[in-house]
Design a protein around this motif. Structure first.
Motif, PDB file in Angstrom:
ATOM      1  N   HIS A  80       1.137  -1.574   0.026  1.00 32.33           N
ATOM      2  CA  HIS A  80       0.285   0.305  -0.011  1.00 32.33           C
ATOM      3  C   HIS A  80       1.026   1.459  -0.126  1.00 32.33           C
ATOM      4  CE1 HIS A  80      -2.989   2.651   1.001  1.00 32.33           C
ATOM      5  NE2 HIS A  80      -1.968   3.124   1.595  1.00 32.33           N
ATOM      6  N   GLN A  81       2.196   1.435   0.675  1.00 39.20           N
ATOM      7  CA  GLN A  81       2.454   2.689   0.875  1.00 39.20           C
ATOM      8  C   GLN A  81       3.556   2.220  -0.735  1.00 39.20           C
ATOM      9  OE1 GLN A  81       5.482   1.161   4.127  1.00 39.20           O
ATOM     10  NE2 GLN A  81       3.898   2.831   5.329  1.00 39.20           N
ATOM     11  N   LEU A  82       3.667   1.501  -0.942  1.00 38.79           N
ATOM     12  CA  LEU A  82       3.992   1.354  -2.299  1.00 38.79           C
ATOM     13  C   LEU A  82       3.544   2.057  -3.629  1.00 38.79           C
ATOM     14  CD1 LEU A  82       6.579  -1.787  -3.190  1.00 38.79           C
ATOM     15  CD2 LEU A  82       7.666   0.401  -2.725  1.00 38.79           C
ATOM     16  N   ALA A  83       2.270   1.524  -3.323  1.00 36.41           N
ATOM     17  CA  ALA A  83       1.405   2.491  -4.734  1.00 36.41           C
ATOM     18  C   ALA A  83       0.553   3.936  -4.100  1.00 36.41           C
ATOM     19  CB  ALA A  83       0.282   1.189  -4.554  1.00 36.41           C
ATOM     20  N   SER A  84       1.007   3.709  -3.469  1.00 32.97           N
ATOM     21  CA  SER A  84      -0.089   5.526  -2.748  1.00 32.97           C
ATOM     22  C   SER A  84       1.485   6.392  -2.553  1.00 32.97           C
ATOM     23  CB  SER A  84      -0.571   5.601  -1.649  1.00 32.97           C
ATOM     24  OG  SER A  84       0.506   4.918  -0.467  1.00 32.97           O
ATOM     25  N   GLN A  85       2.811   6.323  -2.285  1.00 30.10           N
ATOM     26  CA  GLN A  85       3.707   6.918  -1.923  1.00 30.10           C
ATOM     27  C   GLN A  85       4.351   7.410  -3.436  1.00 30.10           C
ATOM     28  OE1 GLN A  85       5.259   6.483   1.973  1.00 30.10           O
ATOM     29  NE2 GLN A  85       2.307   6.209   2.585  1.00 30.10           N
ATOM     30  N   TYR A  86       4.539   6.302  -3.651  1.00 26.74           N
ATOM     31  CA  TYR A  86       5.857   6.374  -4.090  1.00 26.74           C
ATOM     32  C   TYR A  86       5.160   6.089  -6.667  1.00 26.74           C
ATOM     33  CZ  TYR A  86       7.682   5.450  -0.932  1.00 26.74           C
ATOM     34  OH  TYR A  86       8.566   5.667   0.416  1.00 26.74           O
ATOM     35  N   GLU A  87       6.093   6.840  -7.428  1.00 27.15           N
ATOM     36  CA  GLU A  87       5.859   6.766  -8.955  1.00 27.15           C
ATOM     37  C   GLU A  87       5.763   5.969  -9.282  1.00 27.15           C
ATOM     38  OE1 GLU A  87       6.802  10.232 -10.782  1.00 27.15           O
ATOM     39  OE2 GLU A  87       5.611  11.530  -9.686  1.00 27.15           O
ATOM     40  N   ILE A  88       5.506   4.369  -8.990  1.00 27.71           N
ATOM     41  CA  ILE A  88       5.722   3.080  -9.570  1.00 27.71           C
ATOM     42  C   ILE A  88       4.002   2.627 -11.117  1.00 27.71           C
ATOM     43  CG2 ILE A  88       6.266   0.983  -9.092  1.00 27.71           C
ATOM     44  CD1 ILE A  88       7.632   1.366  -6.845  1.00 27.71           C
ATOM     45  N   ARG A  89       4.957   1.890 -11.415  1.00 27.66           N
ATOM     46  CA  ARG A  89       4.148   1.750 -12.493  1.00 27.66           C
ATOM     47  C   ARG A  89       2.825   0.306 -11.990  1.00 27.66           C
ATOM     48  NH1 ARG A  89       3.999   2.694 -17.476  1.00 27.66           N
ATOM     49  NH2 ARG A  89       6.494   4.253 -18.711  1.00 27.66           N
TER      50      ARG A  89
END
Length: 377
Positions: A253-262
């Motif tokens: 969830h942190q990766l998806a919400s806080q970082y610009e990752i496809r």
């Protein structure tokens, strides 16, 4: 506009011989590199003996690549992507016979990254249209506008180079430009293993833990990019990697919400990315921090270095920003704190013509500073 479209393999040997025999010729490439790591060649443009050829990138161009390596002088403007493409298709490196008109313009005081269009207009007083930059160069047939655009990119390049070479020779700068072009092509030819990819981002500010995380992330990204022929930024942008190192995400969830990752990268690799930064080897095996550049003890040192560069710039008629770039100066500040017996550790740009007039004098000033007593506060 006079150009010849080359779509037959049988026409390539004659062009190859012209390239080998000419004193110099102008080259450019049009390619697509949107969703791949490696470029897809659309057109190879050649201006040799006052004839412009547009060579279909679908042909087997092995004979032309070899001719380019054997040529007396290949002229490009902003050669970086072109040279990378040639290395990829030719499976050979490095090129040592490049004259880059963008580098020449920088030496003559026109700025570090002047484009082809303003260069031609400034030097030759000729306006060139640049409205097909984002064209689909893999489509066939090319439109008339595409063909004219591609031909224009080499039509005036030899003439531009001739003017610049005359100016450079008048100022005794021509050999310096050739040396920098050769160093640049050599740098593009360096082969780094995926395990060394992290060195492009690593700096002395990273902790041992961050360096270890950085190496694991960038090794994985490099291997995936090579395996799947995907742009590195498509997988993870450098800025995203730096944020990950700073914030240490723990959940998807942190990766998806806080970082610009496809989203596709998150779905396929999100859990693995988290494991690369959170599941580290034993601390005893973490990478050592990189050496910190020396800090000047004396306020006068930075002033003395600046004055040195100004003097050399005036004496040689070389712009200041050509003499030493910021990252080279940082390397000198690190090198000064270590064993200096092997100058080959330095960036090749700092050797050659810069060695006696720039590199050694700066190292001497830094050494003098390091011997001084720290200033009292």
């Amino acid at each position: 506009m006079h150009y010849k479209w080359i779509a037959s393999q049988a026409e390539l040997p004659a062009i190859s011989e012209k390239l080998k025999q000419s004193a110099s010729h102008a080259l450019d490439t049009e390619f697509i590199k949107i969703d791949t790591l490696y470029p897809k060649l659309g057109v190879l443009q050649i201006n040799v003996d006052e004839q412009v050829y547009l060579v279909d990138g679908n042909l087997d161009l092995s004979i032309l690549w070899q001719a380019i390596f054997e040529a007396k002088q290949n002229i490009f403007h902003a050669c970086g992507e072109d040279v990378d493409l040639i290395y990829h298709y030719a499976q050979q490196k490095p090129l040592t016979n490049i004259f880059d008109t963008q580098v020449a313009m920088a030496y003559l005081g026109y700025g570090m990254q002047i484009g082809y269009q303003p260069a031609v207009e400034t030097i030759l007083n000729i306006q060139v249209e640049k409205d097909q930059t984002r064209s689909d160069w893999l489509a066939r047939p090319l439109t008339q506008e595409q063909a004219q655009y591609a031909a224009n990119d080499v039509l005036y390049l030899q003439q531009l180079a001739d003017h610049l070479i005359d100016d450079l020779k008048d100022k005794n700068l021509y050999k310096y430009v050739l040396e920098d072009c050769q160093n640049y092509c050599q740098s593009l030819a360096q082969n780094y293993s995926p395990e060394d990819a992290y060195l492009d981002m690593a700096n002395f500010r990273h902790s041992s833990k961050q360096l270890t995380q950085l190496k694991q992330l960038m090794t994985w990204r490099e291997e995936l990019a090579l395996r799947e022929n995907k742009p590195r930024s498509y997988i993870l942008k450098n800025g995203t990697i730096q944020k990950i190192l700073e914030r240490h995400p723990k959940t998807l969830h942190q990766l998806a919400s806080q970082y610009e990752i496809r989203s596709s990268v998150l779905r396929e690799h999100g859990k693995h990315i988290l494991s690369l930064i959170n599941d580290l080897p034993d601390q005893s095996t973490w990478l050592k921090r990189l050496p910190r550049p020396c800090r000047y003890q004396l306020k006068e040192t930075s002033v003395a270095i600046e004055q040195l560069l100004q003097n050399v710039s005036q004496e040689l008629s070389v712009p200041m920003d050509i003499l030493v770039r910021k990252k080279w100066m940082t390397q000198l500040q690190v090198f000064a704190t270590q064993d200096q017996s092997n100058l080959d550790q330095l960036n090749p740009y700092l050797l050659g013509w810069r060695l006696e007039c720039v590199t050694k004098p700066i190292l001497a000033l830094i050494a003098q500073d390091m011997e001084a007593q720290p200033q009292s506060v």
